[in-house]
Design a protein around this motif. Structure first.
Motif, PDB file in Angstrom:
ATOM      1  N   TRP A 287      66.768 163.112  25.222  1.00  0.00           N
ATOM      2  CA  TRP A 287      65.731 162.317  25.892  1.00  0.00           C
ATOM      3  C   TRP A 287      65.954 160.821  25.693  1.00  0.00           C
ATOM      4  O   TRP A 287      65.674 160.014  26.598  1.00  0.00           O
ATOM      5  CB  TRP A 287      64.345 162.732  25.394  1.00  0.00           C
ATOM      6  CG  TRP A 287      63.889 164.017  25.998  1.00  0.00           C
ATOM      7  CD1 TRP A 287      63.977 165.268  25.442  1.00  0.00           C
ATOM      8  CD2 TRP A 287      63.303 164.203  27.298  1.00  0.00           C
ATOM      9  NE1 TRP A 287      63.485 166.216  26.317  1.00  0.00           N
ATOM     10  CE2 TRP A 287      63.053 165.598  27.461  1.00  0.00           C
ATOM     11  CE3 TRP A 287      62.958 163.345  28.320  1.00  0.00           C
ATOM     12  CZ2 TRP A 287      62.483 166.133  28.605  1.00  0.00           C
ATOM     13  CZ3 TRP A 287      62.388 163.875  29.477  1.00  0.00           C
ATOM     14  CH2 TRP A 287      62.158 165.246  29.607  1.00  0.00           C
ATOM     15  N   VAL A 288      66.485 160.439  24.534  1.00  0.00           N
ATOM     16  CA  VAL A 288      66.795 159.024  24.293  1.00  0.00           C
ATOM     17  C   VAL A 288      67.909 158.562  25.234  1.00  0.00           C
ATOM     18  O   VAL A 288      67.861 157.444  25.757  1.00  0.00           O
ATOM     19  CB  VAL A 288      67.184 158.801  22.818  1.00  0.00           C
ATOM     20  CG1 VAL A 288      67.849 157.445  22.629  1.00  0.00           C
ATOM     21  CG2 VAL A 288      65.955 158.899  21.932  1.00  0.00           C
TER      22      VAL A 288
ATOM     23  N   LEU B 243      70.180 162.566  33.679  1.00  0.00           N
ATOM     24  CA  LEU B 243      70.202 162.040  35.042  1.00  0.00           C
ATOM     25  C   LEU B 243      68.801 161.737  35.549  1.00  0.00           C
ATOM     26  O   LEU B 243      68.625 160.895  36.431  1.00  0.00           O
ATOM     27  CB  LEU B 243      70.882 163.043  35.971  1.00  0.00           C
ATOM     28  CG  LEU B 243      72.347 163.366  35.669  1.00  0.00           C
ATOM     29  CD1 LEU B 243      72.897 164.331  36.697  1.00  0.00           C
ATOM     30  CD2 LEU B 243      73.170 162.107  35.610  1.00  0.00           C
ATOM     31  N   GLY B 244      67.809 162.426  34.991  1.00  0.00           N
ATOM     32  CA  GLY B 244      66.435 162.146  35.383  1.00  0.00           C
ATOM     33  C   GLY B 244      66.046 160.706  35.089  1.00  0.00           C
ATOM     34  O   GLY B 244      65.223 160.115  35.794  1.00  0.00           O
ATOM     35  N   GLY B 245      66.655 160.118  34.045  1.00  0.00           N
ATOM     36  CA  GLY B 245      66.392 158.711  33.756  1.00  0.00           C
ATOM     37  C   GLY B 245      66.804 157.810  34.897  1.00  0.00           C
ATOM     38  O   GLY B 245      66.153 156.792  35.170  1.00  0.00           O
TER      39      GLY B 245
ATOM     40  N   ASN C 129      61.520 164.177  41.192  1.00  0.00           N
ATOM     41  CA  ASN C 129      62.515 164.406  40.154  1.00  0.00           C
ATOM     42  C   ASN C 129      62.294 165.755  39.460  1.00  0.00           C
ATOM     43  O   ASN C 129      63.229 166.512  39.212  1.00  0.00           O
ATOM     44  CB  ASN C 129      62.455 163.273  39.123  1.00  0.00           C
ATOM     45  CG  ASN C 129      63.537 163.407  38.072  1.00  0.00           C
ATOM     46  OD1 ASN C 129      64.712 163.246  38.360  1.00  0.00           O
ATOM     47  ND2 ASN C 129      63.146 163.715  36.857  1.00  0.00           N
ATOM     48  N   PHE C 130      61.027 166.064  39.143  1.00  0.00           N
ATOM     49  CA  PHE C 130      60.729 167.348  38.506  1.00  0.00           C
ATOM     50  C   PHE C 130      61.010 168.507  39.458  1.00  0.00           C
ATOM     51  O   PHE C 130      61.540 169.546  39.054  1.00  0.00           O
ATOM     52  CB  PHE C 130      59.274 167.384  38.037  1.00  0.00           C
ATOM     53  CG  PHE C 130      59.044 166.682  36.732  1.00  0.00           C
ATOM     54  CD1 PHE C 130      59.498 167.230  35.548  1.00  0.00           C
ATOM     55  CD2 PHE C 130      58.371 165.471  36.684  1.00  0.00           C
ATOM     56  CE1 PHE C 130      59.303 166.581  34.336  1.00  0.00           C
ATOM     57  CE2 PHE C 130      58.170 164.811  35.485  1.00  0.00           C
ATOM     58  CZ  PHE C 130      58.640 165.372  34.296  1.00  0.00           C
TER      59      PHE C 130
ATOM     60  N   PRO D   8      69.795 161.492  43.243  1.00  0.00           N
ATOM     61  CA  PRO D   8      70.771 161.269  42.178  1.00  0.00           C
ATOM     62  C   PRO D   8      71.095 162.521  41.373  1.00  0.00           C
ATOM     63  O   PRO D   8      72.253 162.757  41.026  1.00  0.00           O
ATOM     64  CB  PRO D   8      70.082 160.196  41.310  1.00  0.00           C
ATOM     65  CG  PRO D   8      69.216 159.453  42.269  1.00  0.00           C
ATOM     66  CD  PRO D   8      68.702 160.500  43.212  1.00  0.00           C
ATOM     67  N   VAL D   9      70.089 163.344  41.084  1.00  0.00           N
ATOM     68  CA  VAL D   9      70.343 164.589  40.360  1.00  0.00           C
ATOM     69  C   VAL D   9      71.179 165.531  41.216  1.00  0.00           C
ATOM     70  O   VAL D   9      72.149 166.136  40.740  1.00  0.00           O
ATOM     71  CB  VAL D   9      69.019 165.262  39.961  1.00  0.00           C
ATOM     72  CG1 VAL D   9      69.283 166.621  39.315  1.00  0.00           C
ATOM     73  CG2 VAL D   9      68.242 164.377  38.998  1.00  0.00           C
TER      74      VAL D   9
END
Length: 419
Positions: free
Chosen positions: A28-29, A155-157, A274-275, A329-330
């Motif tokens: 997650w970081v 990639l979600g970031g 995104n989700f 992007p994902v």
């Protein structure tokens, strides 16, 4: 469940074979790190009027802060990723975050436009390397069964930054000063750096393919098509999105104070997209691509045909625009990694180069269109480019769900060269 010492021992040989209590927090970081880099790249979009007036330049010239940044990230992603490829991943990512922090601090105190541009150029050198490296690192941090999920988090970031970073930066800039937005990013970057040092184990580089793998990748038909679709969709999106703030103010008639609110609506839709993309890609990458690209093309087209003249309709189109774009992007990088599982670093670096070149070309083309034909023309051209991307997916994307998807297992040097 492996212990931290077992993971560290495996890392000495370039392997991570289990998870501990820090594995997912570290993933997650990394996602937060990608969020900060992409937010930094796109931050000027919502602040173009205030940056332009504050530094005495036109909106078109201020837009070069996005296009030049993207161009540098595109040109340097592959050579720098290869040059720094032998560094321990923990040290590499920490250093890149340090560049992000320093660059944003300089941006916040820049006395004139040239200094601001130079500060952003500095960050752009680190941008492509960070983006190209983190997906594979995220996959190595967790059990191989969860590698795809870890990559999606990283990639979600990127997706969330595209649709949330700009609205938040715009809101901060309008409530205070545009310089404060850069300071906030620098502060978040410092916290992320501390977290990386605390959570990320030592990770020696693993076979990911250097510059020598590029010719093989370019002979890969699925990989080439994925890059082509990325160029069309990202150019079309950023051509229009870079000038969304003046479009809302001048064409739709939204007051400047409400623009940040609508951009937050755009961002909220993007988070939902995104989700939704994560589950959709797991079921069918092809249908996810068709849905995302198709809805984005339709949103831009309807806005061009007059939907943007009504505030209510324009708000609805912003929702569908944000929802569709955040999934791309994902979808696109998953397509890239599935096409080249034996050369993930090389494939990612080339994809990052193409992605950022598309952002730069889109922003630059938008600048030329605005200067010559006015703000209203950007959605027309954006819709045309994304529409061509949709036709490409329809014609050539049939086998995307058949590509190999084992992205976490190590590969031999022979396999990497063959890729």
């Amino acid at each position: 469940m492996s212990t931290r010492s077992e993971i560290a021992a495996d890392a000495d040989s370039g392997e991570v074979t289990g998870e501990d209590a820090r594995s997912w927090p570290a993933v997650w970081v990394l996602g937060l790190g990608t969020f900060l880099f992409v937010t930094t790249e796109l931050l000027p979009i919502g602040l173009l009027p205030s940056i332009g007036s504050g530094l005495g330049v036109s909106i078109g010239v201020a837009g070069l802060l996005v296009s030049l940044y993207g161009g540098i990230a595109a040109v340097t992603a592959m050579p720098l990723t290869s040059l720094l490829g032998k560094l321990d991943r923990r040290s590499l990512l920490s250093g890149l975050l340090g560049v992000l922090i320093v660059g944003n601090l300089i941006s916040a105190i820049a006395p004139h436009y040239v200094v601001l541009m130079l500060a952003r150029m500095l960050i752009a050198f680190a941008h492509g390397v960070f983006w190209a490296t983190t997906p594979a690192v995220g996959a190595r941090l967790v059990d191989p069964r969860h590698a795809v999920r870890a990559i999606a988090v990283v990639l979600g970031g990127i997706s969330v930054a595209s649709v949330v970073g700009v609205p938040l930066g715009t809101a901060i800039g309008q409530a205070t000063d545009w310089r404060v937005a850069f300071l906030v990013i620098a502060g978040l970057g410092l916290l992320t750096l501390i977290a990386v040092l605390a959570l990320l184990p030592s990770l020696p580089p693993r076979n990911g393919g250097g510059l020598s793998a590029i010719p093989g990748l370019l002979r890969n038909g699925s990989f080439r098509i994925a890059l082509f679709v990325a160029v069309l969709t990202m150019m079309g999106h950023y051509l229009a999105y870079t000038y969304l703030t003046p479009y809302l103010e001048q064409i739709v008639g939204i007051s400047p104070g409400m623009v940040s609110v609508l951009l937050l609506v755009f961002g909220a839709a993007g988070i939902a997209g995104n989700f939704l993309a994560g589950g959709a890609v797991a079921r069918s990458l092809r249908w996810s691509l068709l849905g995302g690209v198709g809805l984005l093309a339709a949103s831009l087209l309807v806005m061009s045909l007059g939907g943007g003249q009504s505030q209510a309709v324009a708000i609805g189109l912003l929702v569908t625009w944000g929802l569709s774009y955040a999934a791309l992007p994902v979808c696109l990088q998953t397509w890239v990694l599935r096409s080249a599982p034996h050369a993930t670093d090389a494939a990612s670096s080339l994809y990052v180069a193409v992605f950022n070149a598309s952002i730069a070309l889109g922003a630059l083309t938008g600048s030329l269109v605005v200067e010559s034909a006015g703000v209203a023309a950007v959605t027309w051209l954006g819709a045309a480019l994304v529409g061509i991307g949709l036709l490409t997916v329809v014609a050539f994307g049939r086998r995307t769900d058949e590509e190999p998807s084992d992205l976490s297992a190590p590969h031999t040097n022979e396999e990497t060269a063959a890729a």
